[in-house]
Design an enzyme around this catalytic site. Structure first.
Site, PDB file in Angstrom:
ATOM      1  N   LYS A   1       8.992   4.940   4.338  1.00 41.29           N
ATOM      2  CA  LYS A   1      10.271   4.237   4.845  1.00 41.29           C
ATOM      3  C   LYS A   1      11.363   5.136   4.029  1.00 41.29           C
ATOM      4  O   LYS A   1      12.743   4.830   4.835  1.00 41.29           O
ATOM      5  CB  LYS A   1      10.466   3.109   3.529  1.00 41.29           C
ATOM      6  CG  LYS A   1      11.178   1.838   3.413  1.00 41.29           C
ATOM      7  CD  LYS A   1      11.372   0.651   2.676  1.00 41.29           C
ATOM      8  CE  LYS A   1      12.830  -0.657   2.300  1.00 41.29           C
ATOM      9  NZ  LYS A   1      11.680  -2.061   0.910  1.00 41.29           N
TER      10      LYS A   1
ATOM     11  N   GLU B   1       4.551  13.439  -1.550  1.00 41.00           N
ATOM     12  CA  GLU B   1       3.990  13.539  -1.262  1.00 41.00           C
ATOM     13  C   GLU B   1       3.942  13.617   0.718  1.00 41.00           C
ATOM     14  O   GLU B   1       3.443  14.582   1.269  1.00 41.00           O
ATOM     15  CB  GLU B   1       2.959  12.707  -1.489  1.00 41.00           C
ATOM     16  CG  GLU B   1       2.712  13.053  -3.508  1.00 41.00           C
ATOM     17  CD  GLU B   1       3.664  11.303  -3.980  1.00 41.00           C
ATOM     18  OE1 GLU B   1       4.117  11.275  -3.293  1.00 41.00           O
ATOM     19  OE2 GLU B   1       2.748  10.812  -4.757  1.00 41.00           O
TER      20      GLU B   1
ATOM     21  N   GLY C   1       7.739  -1.545   0.849  1.00 38.29           N
ATOM     22  CA  GLY C   1       6.339  -0.473   1.503  1.00 38.29           C
ATOM     23  C   GLY C   1       5.290  -0.871   1.959  1.00 38.29           C
ATOM     24  O   GLY C   1       4.737  -1.253   2.133  1.00 38.29           O
ATOM     25  N   ARG C   2       4.892  -2.380   0.507  1.00 43.62           N
ATOM     26  CA  ARG C   2       3.281  -3.157   0.792  1.00 43.62           C
ATOM     27  C   ARG C   2       3.468  -3.752   1.383  1.00 43.62           C
ATOM     28  O   ARG C   2       2.873  -5.064   1.566  1.00 43.62           O
ATOM     29  CB  ARG C   2       2.580  -2.788  -0.543  1.00 43.62           C
ATOM     30  CG  ARG C   2       4.107  -3.769  -1.450  1.00 43.62           C
ATOM     31  CD  ARG C   2       3.706  -3.747  -3.135  1.00 43.62           C
ATOM     32  NE  ARG C   2       5.139  -4.730  -3.239  1.00 43.62           N
ATOM     33  CZ  ARG C   2       6.214  -4.450  -4.372  1.00 43.62           C
ATOM     34  NH1 ARG C   2       5.835  -2.724  -3.863  1.00 43.62           N
ATOM     35  NH2 ARG C   2       6.150  -4.731  -4.872  1.00 43.62           N
TER      36      ARG C   2
ATOM     37  N   GLU D   1       1.622  -3.825  -8.161  1.00 44.81           N
ATOM     38  CA  GLU D   1       2.590  -3.194  -7.238  1.00 44.81           C
ATOM     39  C   GLU D   1       3.266  -4.859  -7.478  1.00 44.81           C
ATOM     40  O   GLU D   1       4.796  -3.995  -8.058  1.00 44.81           O
ATOM     41  CB  GLU D   1       3.058  -2.709  -6.261  1.00 44.81           C
ATOM     42  CG  GLU D   1       4.205  -0.761  -6.563  1.00 44.81           C
ATOM     43  CD  GLU D   1       3.954  -0.440  -5.455  1.00 44.81           C
ATOM     44  OE1 GLU D   1       4.615  -0.533  -3.957  1.00 44.81           O
ATOM     45  OE2 GLU D   1       3.290   0.666  -5.693  1.00 44.81           O
TER      46      GLU D   1
ATOM     47  N   HIS E   1     -25.766  -4.174  -6.364  1.00 42.89           N
ATOM     48  CA  HIS E   1     -25.947  -3.212  -6.895  1.00 42.89           C
ATOM     49  C   HIS E   1     -25.720  -1.671  -8.125  1.00 42.89           C
ATOM     50  O   HIS E   1     -25.810  -0.791  -7.969  1.00 42.89           O
ATOM     51  CB  HIS E   1     -27.426  -2.349  -5.270  1.00 42.89           C
ATOM     52  CG  HIS E   1     -28.330  -2.909  -5.114  1.00 42.89           C
ATOM     53  ND1 HIS E   1     -29.004  -2.986  -5.430  1.00 42.89           N
ATOM     54  CD2 HIS E   1     -28.082  -4.156  -3.628  1.00 42.89           C
ATOM     55  CE1 HIS E   1     -29.562  -4.619  -4.222  1.00 42.89           C
ATOM     56  NE2 HIS E   1     -28.728  -4.477  -3.486  1.00 42.89           N
TER      57      HIS E   1
ATOM     58  N   LYS F   1       7.269   9.852 -11.063  1.00 46.14           N
ATOM     59  CA  LYS F   1       8.300  10.711 -10.382  1.00 46.14           C
ATOM     60  C   LYS F   1       8.799  11.713 -10.061  1.00 46.14           C
ATOM     61  O   LYS F   1       9.438  12.873 -10.138  1.00 46.14           O
ATOM     62  CB  LYS F   1       9.017   9.437  -9.284  1.00 46.14           C
ATOM     63  CG  LYS F   1       7.722   9.010  -8.261  1.00 46.14           C
ATOM     64  CD  LYS F   1       8.515   8.206  -7.002  1.00 46.14           C
ATOM     65  CE  LYS F   1       8.064   7.093  -5.912  1.00 46.14           C
ATOM     66  NZ  LYS F   1       8.701   6.121  -5.398  1.00 46.14           N
TER      67      LYS F   1
HETATM   68  O1  F6P Z   1       5.387   4.894  -5.218  1.00 43.30           O
HETATM   69  C1  F6P Z   1       5.587   3.493  -4.694  1.00 43.30           C
HETATM   70  C2  F6P Z   1       6.043   3.552  -3.442  1.00 43.30           C
HETATM   71  O2  F6P Z   1       7.478   3.680  -3.610  1.00 43.30           O
HETATM   72  C3  F6P Z   1       5.940   2.959  -2.675  1.00 43.30           C
HETATM   73  O3  F6P Z   1       6.356   1.143  -3.327  1.00 43.30           O
HETATM   74  C4  F6P Z   1       5.854   2.968  -0.889  1.00 43.30           C
HETATM   75  O4  F6P Z   1       4.260   2.220  -0.709  1.00 43.30           O
HETATM   76  C5  F6P Z   1       5.706   4.184  -1.161  1.00 43.30           C
HETATM   77  O5  F6P Z   1       5.843   4.623  -2.833  1.00 43.30           O
HETATM   78  C6  F6P Z   1       5.322   4.972  -0.252  1.00 43.30           C
HETATM   79  O6  F6P Z   1       7.360   4.657  -0.301  1.00 43.30           O
HETATM   80  P1  F6P Z   1       7.746   5.109   1.745  1.00 43.30           P
HETATM   81  O7  F6P Z   1       7.319   4.585   2.427  1.00 43.30           O
HETATM   82  O8  F6P Z   1       9.201   5.112   1.314  1.00 43.30           O
HETATM   83  O9  F6P Z   1       7.105   6.977   1.720  1.00 43.30           O
END
Ligand code: F6P
Length: 546
Positions: free
Chosen positions: A204, A210, A265-266, A351, A382, A513
């Site tokens: 987003k 990452e 995002g979620r 979140e 189990h 972060k």
């Molecule tokens: O770590 C939190 C977050 O901001 C989430 O809310 C989001 O889904 C994820 O990181 C990834 O963010 P992006 O889509 O901006 O890479």
């Protein structure tokens, strides 16, 4: 505390000794009264420690907290995400396929035409990839899709692609890389061919460390494996709200699928973030997913609270957390294909509602989101179900099952029958339990001595009276899955209203972060500044071999 909250506290004290088994014995209609159908789903919430009065008081609580007005404000596109000054309009993403007359506007602008435009872009592109019209740099069709994203840009698409794996055509492979641990990317890259692989960089913000690290490494791998800079456009597309950052990264914005800041995002799998889903299962099935969610949205928006599935699921959850003291919630899908649902719900719920200040920034005076966790049944039985049945804490369980196996892939009816039998047996066992008298009778029948019976009985007693919900769908299809996910989204919304938190920001992820950036910078230079605590300094020194 509000009047309804106080009334619930008194009510809780009054029914502290309630045994669900007695309630069932005394009321032949309990299962009917505490269950409902909506958008193709069936929810049985009768195996909770509630009475008709509990339900009325919980609904009064929701009304006192202005649930209907808050829900309407979300659907009206108001900026209910106040700390980020944003509307929350994932419901509009499902309206592109809905037949309803509802308008979805943000800041006075109808957003549905934009939603439809991006859906059309996704449709054209997914057809081209699936039909082999979109060619890689050697002229070969695409066989492997690699979604690079994390959090909401990974968990939703991954969960859906796993859930609907039977809709993915043979010869098309979909991979997900989220972890910055190079092992994740390496594992995927070692199984694909640069000529026939399409990378979808999904972020987003397009600033997530990452994702950008993985995408940069994937591009280097592509260039080292036969691709040239000119070929990148055929093998890398982006999904983002940030066109400038996408262009800076080197992806042609003509190959960018956009969405908007009013999609959290979620809550984004319904947007272009779902591109990997659309390619995997086809656009028709993706639209069915949207249609299922849209049906649940309409139900949530219009059904009275007394018959509103997301509201009731949420309120029973509030009862379990705030009055019965549950600190965690188990999700047990009795469907192997839903194996990533608990992980997806962890982000969605934790979140969103893992907050300790209210919308005005004041400390909460009640517990908010419980820990969400789970695994598919029957595997969980189990492993950790021992604790659910006989542990010291009360952990409510959501059982989720499809009544019928996928008709085309059904192995043998006995598998599915046994799966359902186990699902139903577990909620029955949690609720009914087994008394010392019953245990004793069984042991006597086994001809055990009195001494053995006395020693063994306490270990074999099940206290019972442990709450659960059961959610059923006819079959796991794109439509029923869409409705299921939307159900949980709206459950989260309702609980956020009761706890009075902003369910749509996530400031709690920022500190880590920030610190990771500083530490990474120091590790890169091989120095450890004095700006860290003693433990962190020692850990960094160890990593640097100092
Ligand atoms: O770590 C939190 C977050 O901001 C989430 O809310 C989001 O889904 C994820 O990181 C990834 O963010 P992006 O889509 O901006 O890479």
């Amino acid at each position: 505390m509000s009047a309804a909250w106080t009334a619930l506290e008194s009510h809780h004290a009054a029914i502290a000794n309630l045994r669900m088994a007695d309630e069932f014995a005394n009321d032949s209609k309990r299962a009917t009264n505490f269950s409902l159908d909506a958008a193709g789903l069936f929810l049985d919430y009768s195996k909770n420690r509630i009475t008709t009065e509990t339900k009325s008081l919980l609904i009064a609580l929701a009304r006192e907290h202005g649930l209907e007005a808050r829900r309407n404000a979300m659907f009206a596109g108001e900026h209910i995400n106040t700390t980020e000054n944003r509307a929350v309009m994932h419901v509009a993403l499902r309206a592109g396929v809905g037949r309803g007359a509802r308008r979805f506007s943000v800041d006075g602008k109808d957003v549905v035409p934009e939603v439809k435009r991006v859906l059309e872009h996704m449709q054209r592109f997914s057809h081209q990839v699936r039909d082999g019209v979109w060619k890689g740099y050697t002229g070969s069709a695409i066989t492997d899709i690699v979604n690079i994203g994390i959090g909401g840009s990974d968990l939703g698409p991954l969960m859906v692609c796993e859930a609907l794996r039977t809709y993915i055509p043979q010869g098309l492979n979909v991979h997900f890389v989220s972890n910055v641990d190079g092992a994740a990317l390496d594992c995927v890259l070692s199984s694909v061919d640069a000529e026939t692989t399409l990378f979808i960089v999904a972020s987003k913000t397009f600033t997530t460390q990452e994702t950008l690290t993985n995408a940069t490494s994937a591009r280097s791998w592509f260039l080292e494996n036969g691709g040239t800079h000119a070929d990148v456009a055929k093998h890398f597309v982006a999904v983002s709200t940030n066109a400038a950052a996408v262009a800076k990264f080197g992806i042609d914005t003509a190959n960018m699928f956009e969405f908007w800041d009013w999609v959290g995002g979620r809550y984004s799998l319904w947007s272009a973030i779902g591109l990997s889903i659309a390619i995997a299962i086809g656009m028709d099935a993706f639209e069915e997913l949207l249609a299922g969610a849209n049906e649940m949205d309409e139900h949530f928006a219009t059904a009275p609270l007394e018959k509103n599935m997301p509201a009731l699921l949420a309120l029973v959850g509030v009862w379990n957390v705030n009055f019965l003291g549950a600190t965690s919630q188990c999700v047990a899908p009795y469907a192997q294909d839903l194996h990533r649902l608990p992980a997806y719900l962890q982000q969605l719920e934790m979140e969103s509602n893992g907050k300790s200040v209210d919308r005005d920034g004041k400390p909460l005076t009640m517990a908010s989101c419980p820990v969400i966790w789970g695994e598919p049944g029957t595997n969980g039985q189990h492993a950790f179900f021992q604790l659910l049945h006989q542990g010291t804490s009360t952990i409510p369980v959501d059982f989720i099952a499809a009544l019928h196996a996928d008709s085309e892939h059904e192995l043998d009816a006995s598998h599915h029958r046994l799966l359902l039998a186990n699902c139903f047996a577990q909620s029955e066992a949690l609720m009914v339990g087994k008394s010392a008298e019953q245990v004793r009778a069984e042991l006597v029948a086994q001809r055990m001595s009195e001494a053995e019976i006395a020693a063994l009985t306490p270990h074999k007693v099940f206290s019972g009276n442990r709450p659960s919900n059961t959610l059923l769908m006819s079959e796991l299809t794109p439509k029923s899955l869409g409705a299921l996910i939307a159900l949980y989204e709206h459950k989260v919304f309702v609980q956020g209203v009761i706890w009075n938190v902003n369910s749509f920001d996530q400031w709690g992820v920022e500190l880590g972060k920030q610190l990771a950036k500083t530490i990474d910078g120091e590790l890169k230079l091989g120095v450890v500044s004095g700006a860290h605590d003693g433990s962190t300094v020692a850990l960094m020194r160890r990593a640097l071999g100092k």
